[in-house]
Write a protein that holds these residues in place. Structure first.
Motif, PDB file in Angstrom:
ATOM      1  N   HIS A  34      29.597  -6.518  17.513  1.00  0.00           N
ATOM      2  CA  HIS A  34      30.266  -7.327  16.493  1.00  0.00           C
ATOM      3  C   HIS A  34      29.610  -7.220  15.124  1.00  0.00           C
ATOM      4  CE1 HIS A  34      32.000 -10.128  19.856  1.00  0.00           C
ATOM      5  NE2 HIS A  34      32.666  -9.002  19.727  1.00  0.00           N
ATOM      6  N   GLN A  35      28.500  -6.501  15.039  1.00  0.00           N
ATOM      7  CA  GLN A  35      27.811  -6.386  13.761  1.00  0.00           C
ATOM      8  C   GLN A  35      28.576  -5.475  12.805  1.00  0.00           C
ATOM      9  OE1 GLN A  35      24.927  -8.258  13.066  1.00  0.00           O
ATOM     10  NE2 GLN A  35      25.651  -9.104  15.015  1.00  0.00           N
ATOM     11  N   VAL A  36      28.470  -5.794  11.521  1.00  0.00           N
ATOM     12  CA  VAL A  36      29.071  -4.965  10.472  1.00  0.00           C
ATOM     13  C   VAL A  36      27.950  -4.453   9.581  1.00  0.00           C
ATOM     14  CG1 VAL A  36      31.260  -6.204  10.506  1.00  0.00           C
ATOM     15  CG2 VAL A  36      29.432  -6.967   8.978  1.00  0.00           C
ATOM     16  N   PRO A  37      28.136  -3.324   8.918  1.00  0.00           N
ATOM     17  CA  PRO A  37      27.072  -2.773   8.070  1.00  0.00           C
ATOM     18  C   PRO A  37      26.662  -3.747   6.965  1.00  0.00           C
ATOM     19  CG  PRO A  37      28.777  -1.123   8.463  1.00  0.00           C
ATOM     20  CD  PRO A  37      29.306  -2.423   8.998  1.00  0.00           C
ATOM     21  N   VAL A  38      25.368  -3.865   6.756  1.00  0.00           N
ATOM     22  CA  VAL A  38      24.844  -4.689   5.656  1.00  0.00           C
ATOM     23  C   VAL A  38      24.297  -3.814   4.535  1.00  0.00           C
ATOM     24  CG1 VAL A  38      24.318  -6.616   7.173  1.00  0.00           C
ATOM     25  CG2 VAL A  38      22.568  -4.880   6.754  1.00  0.00           C
ATOM     26  N   LEU A  39      24.203  -2.511   4.787  1.00  0.00           N
ATOM     27  CA  LEU A  39      23.842  -1.532   3.763  1.00  0.00           C
ATOM     28  C   LEU A  39      24.824  -0.376   3.838  1.00  0.00           C
ATOM     29  CD1 LEU A  39      19.963  -0.907   3.733  1.00  0.00           C
ATOM     30  CD2 LEU A  39      21.301  -2.294   2.179  1.00  0.00           C
ATOM     31  N   SER A  40      25.100   0.230   2.699  1.00  0.00           N
ATOM     32  CA  SER A  40      25.895   1.453   2.701  1.00  0.00           C
ATOM     33  C   SER A  40      24.964   2.650   2.862  1.00  0.00           C
ATOM     34  CB  SER A  40      26.675   1.576   1.389  1.00  0.00           C
ATOM     35  OG  SER A  40      25.789   1.791   0.301  1.00  0.00           O
ATOM     36  N   VAL A  41      25.543   3.785   3.226  1.00  0.00           N
ATOM     37  CA  VAL A  41      24.744   4.999   3.351  1.00  0.00           C
ATOM     38  C   VAL A  41      24.138   5.364   2.005  1.00  0.00           C
ATOM     39  CG1 VAL A  41      24.837   7.461   3.891  1.00  0.00           C
ATOM     40  CG2 VAL A  41      26.074   5.838   5.321  1.00  0.00           C
ATOM     41  N   GLY A  42      24.880   5.113   0.928  1.00  0.00           N
ATOM     42  CA  GLY A  42      24.363   5.386  -0.408  1.00  0.00           C
ATOM     43  C   GLY A  42      23.163   4.521  -0.745  1.00  0.00           C
ATOM     44  N   GLU A  43      23.214   3.235  -0.372  1.00  0.00           N
ATOM     45  CA  GLU A  43      22.064   2.353  -0.619  1.00  0.00           C
ATOM     46  C   GLU A  43      20.857   2.777   0.199  1.00  0.00           C
ATOM     47  OE1 GLU A  43      24.123  -1.926  -1.772  1.00  0.00           O
ATOM     48  OE2 GLU A  43      24.124  -1.267   0.331  1.00  0.00           O
ATOM     49  N   LEU A  44      21.094   3.206   1.432  1.00  0.00           N
ATOM     50  CA  LEU A  44      19.990   3.686   2.258  1.00  0.00           C
ATOM     51  C   LEU A  44      19.356   4.934   1.644  1.00  0.00           C
ATOM     52  CD1 LEU A  44      18.249   3.751   4.790  1.00  0.00           C
ATOM     53  CD2 LEU A  44      20.127   4.913   5.980  1.00  0.00           C
ATOM     54  N   ALA A  45      20.189   5.857   1.167  1.00  0.00           N
ATOM     55  CA  ALA A  45      19.663   7.071   0.540  1.00  0.00           C
ATOM     56  C   ALA A  45      18.852   6.732  -0.707  1.00  0.00           C
ATOM     57  CB  ALA A  45      20.814   8.015   0.192  1.00  0.00           C
ATOM     58  N   ALA A  46      19.308   5.728  -1.470  1.00  0.00           N
ATOM     59  CA  ALA A  46      18.567   5.326  -2.677  1.00  0.00           C
ATOM     60  C   ALA A  46      17.216   4.725  -2.309  1.00  0.00           C
ATOM     61  CB  ALA A  46      19.407   4.328  -3.480  1.00  0.00           C
TER      62      ALA A  46
END
Length: 317
Positions: free
Chosen positions: A204-216
């Motif tokens: 049921h979890q939804v992403p709290v970070l985008s892949v772009g934010e993780l890359a940054a």
């Protein structure tokens, strides 16, 4: 060094990472430090080895991170009959087109869970070596790049359990960190027993970070400053392990590079753009424990032994 520290690189870094840690802490109970180490390993672009008894949440942690970070997730169940092609993929001849077509294996994902990796033979384990080091695989003479980010979380059972194969040193050295989860504290385990199934909660979890934010965030780790005194401290740690008779062999240069990179990631989690000795000390056991073998014939050392021996023997700058 402390008084002349540069300003934080990313003021929002702590908010972004704390969102991940807060969400993960609601499901993996009572393991705040272990979650922090796992996230630091990911931010440092390393790979994580989790060694522990079955049933303590190793697989749940890997799946949870993939959900919270919105990463493409793949799980490989390592067994004694697993083949390298089952991991990296295989070329299949298509008669209608009169050519071979490559079918990617499960390693072509952003977060790969190598579950019970030490239940496979060394030949199957070696299928991950190139992928983890070069972030690519070579099949039939052709090199194929893996997706970004690429993060391997491997779980292994204790070596005394039936049907396990020890990981070779070359495989262990590909992991930036090794951690253990252990049993949860009694209060948290009571909540676990009385609460909802953790596997359902993960779904049921939804992403709290985008892949772009993780890359940054990963890029920000490379900008964290390590003063000359910190580099000297790291070098002194490496040299101590190489001179000490307590170890069969010392830490490699790759281990030193990984240790410093992990310390930078830990500093970023602490909302600092510079590394303190405490950052190196925080990640040292997890970065070194799986790379060192006791010289007295007792095999591998535990976290407390490594931390106490090295940190008490190497002066802090």
């Amino acid at each position: 060094m402390r008084g002349s520290a540069p300003a934080p690189i990313r003021p929002l870094a702590t908010n972004l990472t704390q969102r991940v840690l807060d969400a993960a802490g609601l499901i993996i109970l009572g393991k705040g430090r272990e979650l922090r180490l796992a996230l630091a390993c990911l931010l440092a672009r390393g790979h994580l080895l989790i060694e522990d008894l079955p049933g303590v949440g190793k697989t749940t942690l890997a799946h949870l991170l993939a959900r919270l970070l919105g990463l493409q997730y793949s799980r490989i169940q390592f067994t004694s009959d697993l083949l390298p092609a089952d991991v990296i993929g295989v070329s299949v001849y298509e008669r209608e087109h009169e050519r071979f077509r490559f079918h990617p294996g499960p390693v072509f994902a952003q977060l790969v869970l190598a579950d019970e990796i030490n239940r496979a033979t060394p030949k199957a384990q070696s299928a991950l070596l190139e992928a983890m080091e070069e972030r690519q695989v070579t099949v039939d003479g052709e090199t194929r790049q893996l997706p970004e980010p690429f993060f391997v979380i491997a779980t292994q059972n204790p070596s005394y359990q039936i049907g396990t194969f020890p990981l070779p040193e070359s495989q262990l050295d590909r992991f930036l960190m090794r951690i253990r989860l252990g049993y949860p504290p009694a209060a948290q385990e009571k909540v676990l027993l009385a609460g909802e199934d953790r596997r359902i909660m993960v779904e049921h979890q939804v992403p709290v970070l985008s892949v772009g934010e993780l890359a940054a965030l990963q890029a920000s780790v490379t900008q964290v400053h390590a003063a000359a005194s910190i580099i000297d401290y790291c070098l002194a740690i490496l040299q101590f392990t190489r001179r000490s008779e307590r170890f069969v062999h010392g830490l490699s240069p790759r281990a030193g590079v990984g240790l410093l990179r992990a310390a930078k990631a830990w500093a970023l989690l602490e909302d600092r753009a510079y590394v303190l000795p405490e950052d190196l000390q925080a990640v040292l056991p997890s970065c070194c424990i799986h790379r060192l073998v006791s010289g007295d014939g007792n095999g591998r050392l535990d976290h407390d032994e490594v931390a106490t021996l090295i940190l008490s023997s190497v002066p802090v700058p």
